[in-house]
Design an enzyme around this catalytic site. Structure first.
Site, PDB file in Angstrom:
ATOM      1  N   ASP A  40      -7.929   1.305 -23.289  1.00 46.59           N
ATOM      2  CA  ASP A  40      -8.988   0.452 -22.727  1.00 46.59           C
ATOM      3  C   ASP A  40      -8.399  -0.861 -22.216  1.00 46.59           C
ATOM      4  OD1 ASP A  40     -10.477   2.155 -24.897  1.00 46.59           O
ATOM      5  OD2 ASP A  40     -12.076   1.353 -23.636  1.00 46.59           O
ATOM      6  N   GLN A 105      -2.523   6.264 -28.380  1.00 45.64           N
ATOM      7  CA  GLN A 105      -3.418   6.681 -27.298  1.00 45.64           C
ATOM      8  C   GLN A 105      -2.601   6.888 -26.014  1.00 45.64           C
ATOM      9  OE1 GLN A 105      -6.746   3.921 -26.966  1.00 45.64           O
ATOM     10  NE2 GLN A 105      -8.184   5.529 -27.473  1.00 45.64           N
ATOM     11  N   ASP A 167     -12.040  12.511 -27.307  1.00 47.84           N
ATOM     12  CA  ASP A 167     -12.216  12.980 -28.678  1.00 47.84           C
ATOM     13  C   ASP A 167     -12.808  14.383 -28.829  1.00 47.84           C
ATOM     14  OD1 ASP A 167     -11.688  10.274 -28.644  1.00 47.84           O
ATOM     15  OD2 ASP A 167     -13.369   9.690 -29.906  1.00 47.84           O
ATOM     16  N   ARG A 201     -22.806  11.750 -28.629  1.00 50.58           N
ATOM     17  CA  ARG A 201     -21.594  11.491 -29.418  1.00 50.58           C
ATOM     18  C   ARG A 201     -21.070  12.792 -30.036  1.00 50.58           C
ATOM     19  NH1 ARG A 201     -18.503   7.307 -29.044  1.00 50.58           N
ATOM     20  NH2 ARG A 201     -17.899   7.637 -31.207  1.00 50.58           N
ATOM     21  N   GLU A 394     -20.601   3.406 -20.266  1.00 48.39           N
ATOM     22  CA  GLU A 394     -19.365   4.037 -20.742  1.00 48.39           C
ATOM     23  C   GLU A 394     -19.111   5.339 -19.985  1.00 48.39           C
ATOM     24  OE1 GLU A 394     -19.549   4.893 -24.922  1.00 48.39           O
ATOM     25  OE2 GLU A 394     -17.422   5.438 -25.058  1.00 48.39           O
TER      26      GLU A 394
END
Ligand code: DGY
Length: 424
Positions: A40, A105, A167, A201, A394
């Site tokens: 990010d 990451q 994820d 999610r 997002e």
């Protein structure tokens, strides 16, 4: 888009970065993600660079100041306490100052450094910052090749879905599904679903496995031995493409900045080894690229949009561009993270269908550099249209474009400032 609309969006995007600034680092969004995240921050620096170059450099410098001695750059840096996030530093227990998570990451840092340097208005400041950062970028990428590719396969391993940044991608369903949830898993309460609808999610079954992996790696003190122990060990096509691109950009930086002791041959070796190994990602039957499950020694069954990052790595071809065209035909806006006709597609659930500005950017810029101008413009213009119609979310519902996940999201604002605002 008319100039007034563009100006309005410019102002909103800047305001989001300023509001999410916690003093030298930018949180992805307040509430849901209240700390500094690795990829990010690097991508957000591209947004800062559009109006405050010194602040852009600071973003990457603060991130890399949390680098571990072995070169690993953690995926989260916990600079101040916040009870609104799980799992926090009291779960990771890495014993570092500042507190960090114990996994990494996708290594997009070197590519962001190159991009900011190439476009810098203040060249003196940019060169000085890039020179300071160079040894840290080198150490990070060397860590990936040394620790995460111990057999020198030319493919680096990812040990946790959180390390991929994607994820709950369906690409991980089989590898994650094989993990038995630890019978003595510490009880925990998720915080993410207090900020965002649970339907947008990952599931609880996935979280139990994410936490099983965290507890296992913590028991090994996150040392290099976890590569052998890891029940989840995949060569993520996204991480590997991002690393290949970062290696090329690191070599470019070495040549541009000219440290006499830069190990150019070593970096060139990483690049040629990766190029020779990437055939493993290609599915000759479909033209698509997908990740490789190193534990099962087999390609993962589901190809996601991550495979199009081959363009970012400079290795995308005509067959992949044709597949992208077909993929884009499935939804009104591009690029759905999972093909709309895939049985695992879920239009609003995080990485199982929604559209993401950052992957549109990485793939779009790669396409433009490889001469696929039409496809590049489609991704850029769709990103701008989504932001203009729905805001700086997002991610976006893959069917109607509605904003999902966190609102006033830093990397979406950054992608506007650095890229999508050029839409026609
Ligand atoms: C989360 O908490 O959802 C993050 O993706 C982990 O990094």
């Amino acid at each position: 888009m008319d100039q007034a609309a563009r100006d309005r969006l410019d102002a909103s995007a800047r305001k989001i970065l300023e509001d999410n600034d916690r003093g030298g680092y930018t949180v992805p969004t307040s509430g849901l993600y209240p700390f500094q995240w690795n990829w990010d921050s690097c991508l957000v620096a591209l947004g800062w660079a559009a109006f405050d170059e010194a602040r852009a450099w600071q973003e990457i410098e603060t991130l890399l100041s949390a680098q571990w001695d072995d070169g690993m750059v953690p995926h989260i840096v916990f600079r101040r306490p916040d009870p609104g996030y799980f799992p926090g530093p009291e779960v990771w227990r890495t014993g570092r100052t500042p507190a960090t998570s114990g996994i990494t990451q996708p290594p997009v840092a070197a590519s962001c450094v190159r991009r900011i340097l190439e476009r810098a208005r203040d060249r003196t400041c940019a060169e000085a910052a890039a020179r300071r950062l160079f040894p840290k970028l080198l150490a990070f990428q060397r860590w990936f090749h040394r620790v995460r590719d111990p057999g020198r396969l030319g493919l680096v391993a990812t040990l946790h879905p959180w390390e991929t940044g994607m994820d709950n991608s369906p690409a991980w369903d089989e590898a994650l599904g094989r993990i038995e949830v630890a019978p003595d898993l510490e009880p925990y309460t998720r915080r993410d679903t207090q900020h965002v609808a649970a339907a947008e999610r990952p599931t609880s079954a996935e979280y139990d496995r994410y936490m099983t992996l965290v507890e296992l790696y913590r028991a090994h003190d996150y040392g290099p031995g976890i590569v052998r122990e890891a029940p989840f060990r995949v060569a993520d096509v996204a991480t590997n493409c991002i690393l290949l691109r970062a290696d090329r950009d690191l070599l470019w930086l070495a040549n541009r900045l000219g440290p006499t002791d830069a190990p150019r041959d070593e970096i060139a070796g990483w690049i040629s080894r990766a190029e020779a190994s990437f055939a493993r990602f290609r599915n000759p039957a479909t033209g698509l690229w997908r990740s490789y499950d190193l534990r099962a020694d087999a390609p993962v069954p589901t190809a996601t949009h991550a495979g199009f990052l081959a363009f970012w790595a400079g290795v995308g071809d005509d067959a992949l561009a044709e597949s992208l065209d077909k993929w884009l035909a499935g939804t009104r806006y591009g690029l759905a993270s999972v093909r709309a006709d895939d049985p695992r597609f879920e239009r609003q659930r995080y990485w199982r269908g929604p559209i993401w500005a950052i992957t549109n950017f990485l793939i779009g810029e790669g396409l433009a550099e490889s001469g696929f101008e039409r496809l590049a413009a489609r991704l850029r213009d769709d990103t701008a249209a989504l932001i203009a119609a729905h805001g700086f979310f997002e991610y976006f519902d893959a069917v109607d474009g509605r904003g999902c996940g966190g609102d006033r999201f830093s990397w979406t604002a950054a992608m506007w400032l650095a890229w999508a605002r050029q839409a026609t």
